[in-house]
Write a protein that holds these residues in place. Sequence first.
Motif, PDB file in Angstrom:
ATOM      1  N   ILE A 188       0.927  -1.174  -0.173  1.00 41.42           N
ATOM      2  CA  ILE A 188      -0.031  -0.056   0.031  1.00 41.42           C
ATOM      3  C   ILE A 188       0.863   1.324   0.174  1.00 41.42           C
ATOM      4  O   ILE A 188       1.923   1.355   0.785  1.00 41.42           O
ATOM      5  CB  ILE A 188      -0.911   0.091   1.285  1.00 41.42           C
ATOM      6  N   GLY A 196      -1.860   6.328  -4.319  1.00 44.19           N
ATOM      7  CA  GLY A 196      -2.998   5.435  -4.507  1.00 44.19           C
ATOM      8  C   GLY A 196      -2.728   4.117  -4.908  1.00 44.19           C
ATOM      9  O   GLY A 196      -3.803   3.440  -5.443  1.00 44.19           O
ATOM     10  N   LYS A 225      -0.172   5.091   0.074  1.00 43.31           N
ATOM     11  CA  LYS A 225      -1.323   6.004   0.264  1.00 43.31           C
ATOM     12  C   LYS A 225      -0.962   7.168  -0.643  1.00 43.31           C
ATOM     13  O   LYS A 225      -2.030   7.848  -1.046  1.00 43.31           O
ATOM     14  CB  LYS A 225      -1.543   6.241   1.561  1.00 43.31           C
ATOM     15  N   SER A 226       0.088   7.593  -0.725  1.00 43.09           N
ATOM     16  CA  SER A 226       0.500   8.899  -1.352  1.00 43.09           C
ATOM     17  C   SER A 226       0.205   8.788  -2.800  1.00 43.09           C
ATOM     18  O   SER A 226      -0.365   9.684  -3.600  1.00 43.09           O
ATOM     19  CB  SER A 226       1.905   9.401  -1.090  1.00 43.09           C
TER      20      SER A 226
END
Length: 146
Positions: A129, A134, A131-132
């Motif tokens: 993952i 996606g 997050k920055s």
Amino acid sequence: MLLAITPYGALAQDDAPPTWSIRASIAGEELVGEWELSELSKGADAGEVLSSAEVSKVGVQRGSSFQIHVELVNPAGEASDITGSAGLIYRPKACLTITAAGVATVAQSSNSLWACNKGDPVPITIIYIDKSSGVAAVNMYMMTVD
């Protein structure tokens, strides 16, 4: 009432290939993940599927430790080494433990929760993952105790 007007396609599972994927290996031997196995098994009979599943299991020794090498494969098929990335999450089961850096250890013997005998399955899920950006990817693998 809402269910009655919902199109069937909205309820069906999407079987499209993942946009991003994970590839893993141990000591240069590529692990065959659940997604790859399902693709190889399309159109195969039951015997061929069982044979593919058995061949896909990589053997590991009790008491051994090894680095799991992980690559992130983008939609164009280009792979980047993400071994040791902070974005990796390991979900080992059975007699396997894994450090945050991806070093796996197979237990020397069985315990009250898991068997660790010759032929026993050793499943693992690897999740990535970021997050920055996606980006997310997951794959499940099966090893076996030699």
